[in-house]
Design an enzyme around this catalytic site. Structure first.
Site, PDB file in Angstrom:
ATOM      1  N   CYS A  67      28.840  13.038  -4.279  1.00 52.15           N
ATOM      2  CA  CYS A  67      28.229  14.146  -3.531  1.00 52.15           C
ATOM      3  C   CYS A  67      27.394  13.648  -2.360  1.00 52.15           C
ATOM      4  O   CYS A  67      26.716  14.431  -1.708  1.00 52.15           O
ATOM      5  CB  CYS A  67      27.355  14.964  -4.466  1.00 52.15           C
ATOM      6  SG  CYS A  67      25.936  14.043  -5.079  1.00 52.15           S
ATOM      7  N   CYS A  70      23.497   9.685  -3.343  1.00 54.22           N
ATOM      8  CA  CYS A  70      22.873   8.358  -3.335  1.00 54.22           C
ATOM      9  C   CYS A  70      22.512   7.943  -1.918  1.00 54.22           C
ATOM     10  O   CYS A  70      21.438   7.387  -1.686  1.00 54.22           O
ATOM     11  CB  CYS A  70      23.795   7.335  -4.004  1.00 54.22           C
ATOM     12  SG  CYS A  70      23.927   7.632  -5.780  1.00 54.22           S
ATOM     13  N   CYS A 162      28.346   7.289 -10.315  1.00 54.80           N
ATOM     14  CA  CYS A 162      29.785   7.535 -10.108  1.00 54.80           C
ATOM     15  C   CYS A 162      30.504   6.219  -9.849  1.00 54.80           C
ATOM     16  O   CYS A 162      31.541   5.937 -10.451  1.00 54.80           O
ATOM     17  CB  CYS A 162      30.001   8.485  -8.935  1.00 54.80           C
ATOM     18  SG  CYS A 162      29.313  10.114  -9.201  1.00 54.80           S
ATOM     19  N   CYS A 194      21.663   9.075 -10.873  1.00 54.38           N
ATOM     20  CA  CYS A 194      22.300  10.244 -10.269  1.00 54.38           C
ATOM     21  C   CYS A 194      21.222  11.129  -9.654  1.00 54.38           C
ATOM     22  O   CYS A 194      20.827  12.106 -10.251  1.00 54.38           O
ATOM     23  CB  CYS A 194      23.094  10.997 -11.340  1.00 54.38           C
ATOM     24  SG  CYS A 194      24.160  12.281 -10.697  1.00 54.38           S
ATOM     25  N   HIS A 233      11.855   6.504 -22.665  1.00 49.40           N
ATOM     26  CA  HIS A 233      10.915   7.009 -23.676  1.00 49.40           C
ATOM     27  C   HIS A 233       9.708   6.082 -23.865  1.00 49.40           C
ATOM     28  O   HIS A 233       8.605   6.547 -24.159  1.00 49.40           O
ATOM     29  CB  HIS A 233      11.684   7.149 -24.993  1.00 49.40           C
ATOM     30  CG  HIS A 233      10.861   7.590 -26.163  1.00 49.40           C
ATOM     31  ND1 HIS A 233      10.590   8.913 -26.435  1.00 49.40           N
ATOM     32  CD2 HIS A 233      10.249   6.873 -27.140  1.00 49.40           C
ATOM     33  CE1 HIS A 233       9.857   8.995 -27.530  1.00 49.40           C
ATOM     34  NE2 HIS A 233       9.634   7.770 -27.973  1.00 49.40           N
ATOM     35  N   CYS A 236       6.835   6.961 -21.581  1.00 53.81           N
ATOM     36  CA  CYS A 236       6.793   8.383 -21.197  1.00 53.81           C
ATOM     37  C   CYS A 236       5.379   8.949 -21.322  1.00 53.81           C
ATOM     38  O   CYS A 236       4.698   8.733 -22.327  1.00 53.81           O
ATOM     39  CB  CYS A 236       7.737   9.181 -22.099  1.00 53.81           C
ATOM     40  SG  CYS A 236       7.759  10.926 -21.647  1.00 53.81           S
ATOM     41  N   CYS A 260       6.448  17.275 -25.365  1.00 54.31           N
ATOM     42  CA  CYS A 260       7.691  16.486 -25.347  1.00 54.31           C
ATOM     43  C   CYS A 260       8.925  17.370 -25.096  1.00 54.31           C
ATOM     44  O   CYS A 260       9.037  18.472 -25.627  1.00 54.31           O
ATOM     45  CB  CYS A 260       7.825  15.765 -26.689  1.00 54.31           C
ATOM     46  SG  CYS A 260       9.422  14.983 -26.909  1.00 54.31           S
ATOM     47  N   CYS A 266      16.095  16.136 -23.773  1.00 54.40           N
ATOM     48  CA  CYS A 266      15.712  14.842 -23.195  1.00 54.40           C
ATOM     49  C   CYS A 266      16.463  13.668 -23.845  1.00 54.40           C
ATOM     50  O   CYS A 266      16.516  13.540 -25.066  1.00 54.40           O
ATOM     51  CB  CYS A 266      14.204  14.626 -23.346  1.00 54.40           C
ATOM     52  SG  CYS A 266      13.673  13.126 -22.510  1.00 54.40           S
ATOM     53  N   CYS A 275      12.065   4.455 -14.860  1.00 55.49           N
ATOM     54  CA  CYS A 275      11.570   5.644 -14.143  1.00 55.49           C
ATOM     55  C   CYS A 275      10.125   6.017 -14.461  1.00 55.49           C
ATOM     56  O   CYS A 275       9.394   6.483 -13.595  1.00 55.49           O
ATOM     57  CB  CYS A 275      12.463   6.843 -14.429  1.00 55.49           C
ATOM     58  SG  CYS A 275      14.166   6.562 -13.967  1.00 55.49           S
ATOM     59  N   CYS A 287      11.270  12.329 -13.070  1.00 58.22           N
ATOM     60  CA  CYS A 287      11.862  13.527 -13.698  1.00 58.22           C
ATOM     61  C   CYS A 287      10.944  14.176 -14.734  1.00 58.22           C
ATOM     62  O   CYS A 287      10.587  15.347 -14.633  1.00 58.22           O
ATOM     63  CB  CYS A 287      13.182  13.179 -14.371  1.00 58.22           C
ATOM     64  SG  CYS A 287      14.427  12.553 -13.246  1.00 58.22           S
ATOM     65  N   CYS A 294      14.857  13.938 -19.286  1.00 62.74           N
ATOM     66  CA  CYS A 294      15.709  12.855 -18.773  1.00 62.74           C
ATOM     67  C   CYS A 294      17.159  13.183 -19.138  1.00 62.74           C
ATOM     68  O   CYS A 294      17.468  13.466 -20.292  1.00 62.74           O
ATOM     69  CB  CYS A 294      15.283  11.529 -19.397  1.00 62.74           C
ATOM     70  SG  CYS A 294      16.444  10.195 -19.063  1.00 62.74           S
ATOM     71  N   CYS A 297      20.775   9.615 -16.831  1.00 63.93           N
ATOM     72  CA  CYS A 297      21.709   9.422 -15.712  1.00 63.93           C
ATOM     73  C   CYS A 297      22.040   7.960 -15.421  1.00 63.93           C
ATOM     74  O   CYS A 297      22.962   7.688 -14.665  1.00 63.93           O
ATOM     75  CB  CYS A 297      21.199  10.112 -14.457  1.00 63.93           C
ATOM     76  SG  CYS A 297      19.926   9.213 -13.563  1.00 63.93           S
TER      77      CYS A 297
END
Ligand code: SF4
Ligand code: SF4
Length: 369
Positions: A67, A70, A162, A194, A233, A236, A260, A266, A275, A287, A294, A297
């Protein structure tokens, strides 16, 4: 011929003209080195490698089934702009998304670079294998372009989920595959996501320019420093709610807004990525912090085998098993044990968790080291 110092000076000046102060860039390089598990001292080496790489390392960037998310993620990042790092410090010879040339002119640029050799190939998007007509670039089937462009590449970067593993298109009917299923005999690094986080690509590139080799990779060919050692996790901000068994079940209830997100789908307990350690968009957010579960991805199983996105992986009526199991398992890996124990709908998660626990017991990390 200019010496190295004056080339570096030119590189830094060029950055300043683009609005990236040299101090900011050098700080960025130092932070990137630390994120890759190196001493901050290596930031100087990264800065030097990047700025002296001006017009040296050719890059071919091709895009198949995807798409363009990225590319957008990379080009819309904030200062110091990994996009600038990528596009200004290397010599982008072919990029189907941002280049002006088209048709035979652009194909000529691609062919000339392939003939020269010694370039980096970046692939964005997956490769359809069921019928070449599903993705045609500059008049050629995409799998042909990938094979042609990888021929004399020093290394191949599969940018985004991808290109790395097939991603969302793999869930469809085109027989979508990732780069390493098509290309052989070349070092391939997967930078999934993603979209991908710009820091992951910029860091990999800076490492490559500095050491002339890819950074250490995990068993799914992802840079170990970004993906190999921790689940989403693990760090988190909602983990204490998970431990207490407080799960968000109603998006509209302000009293539980920070709880949570496990029951909202998630996949953080089975997803390797940094992340929650190094936030997105220059440390603005990520996210889960922004309220989204999450999606997993960065995993090879994304999207097909981790779907549906917003549905609890726990079977109805057994959600509360997560909490007591987590309590029992404290000290091993509470999140993974809990998810694995309660899950019925996603066999991958059970297998992954069982495998993880087995390796933990044997004292082996997930990448086999
Ligand atoms: S299940 Fe998701 S939201 Fe809950 S603590 Fe783990 S990573 Fe955070
Ligand atoms: S938190 Fe999960 S869904 Fe979000 S970017 Fe990281 S790995 Fe992907």
């Amino acid at each position: 011929m200019k010496d190295r110092d004056s080339i570096m000076e030119t590189g830094l000046l060029k950055m300043e003209l683009k609005g990236i102060p040299r101090r900011t860039f050098i700080k960025y390089c130092a932070a990137t080195a630390v994120a890759l598990g190196l001493d901050y001292y290596f930031g100087g080496l990264f800065a030097e490698a990047a700025t002296t790489a001006l017009n040296k390392k050719p890059v071919i960037w091709i895009q198949g089934q995807g798409c363009t998310g990225c590319s957008c993620s990379l080009l819309s990042s904030l200062n110091p702009g990994p996009g600038e790092v990528l596009l200004d410090l290397v010599s982008m010879r072919f990029n189907s998304t941002v280049m002006n040339a088209a048709g035979h002119l652009s194909i000529k640029a691609l062919e000339d670079t392939v003939k020269e050799g010694g370039y980096l190939l970046v692939v964005e998007g997956s490769i359809p294998t069921r019928d070449p007509r599903y993705c045609v670039v500059e008049g050629l089937p995409f799998d042909e372009i990938v094979l042609k462009a990888s021929k004399n590449a020093d290394a191949v970067i599969a940018a985004g989920s991808c290109a790395a593993y097939g991603g969302i298109p793999r869930a469809g009917f085109t027989g979508a595959k990732g780069v390493s299923e098509i290309v052989s005999g070349k070092p391939v690094v997967n930078i999934p996501g993603c979209p991908l986080k710009p820091d992951w690509l910029a860091g990999t590139l800076l490492y490559y320019l500095s050491f002339n080799e890819l950074p250490p990779l995990d068993s799914d060919n992802r840079p170990l420093a970004y993906f190999g050692s921790h689940f989403v996790h693990d760090t988190c901000p909602r983990a204490s709610y998970f431990e207490r068994g407080q799960f968000l079940e109603d998006w509209n209830n302000p009293a539980t807004v920070d709880w949570c997100l496990l029951k909202m789908g998630c996949k953080g307990p089975v997803t390797y990525a940094d992340c929650n350690r190094i936030w997105w968009n220059d440390g603005v957010s990520t996210c889960i912090r922004a309220g989204s579960p999450c999606a997993g991805c960065t995993q090879p199983q994304f999207y097909k085998d981790l779907a549906p996105l917003y549905v609890s992986p726990l079977p109805p009526g057994r959600e509360d098993e997560a909490m007591p199991v987590a309590q029992r398992a404290r000290g091993i890996h509470a999140g993974s044990v809990a998810l694995g124990a309660g899950i019925a709908a996603a066999p991958f998660v059970i297998n992954k968790v069982a495998d993880l626990l087995k390796k933990k017991k044997e004292g082996v990390s997930h990448d086999g080291e």
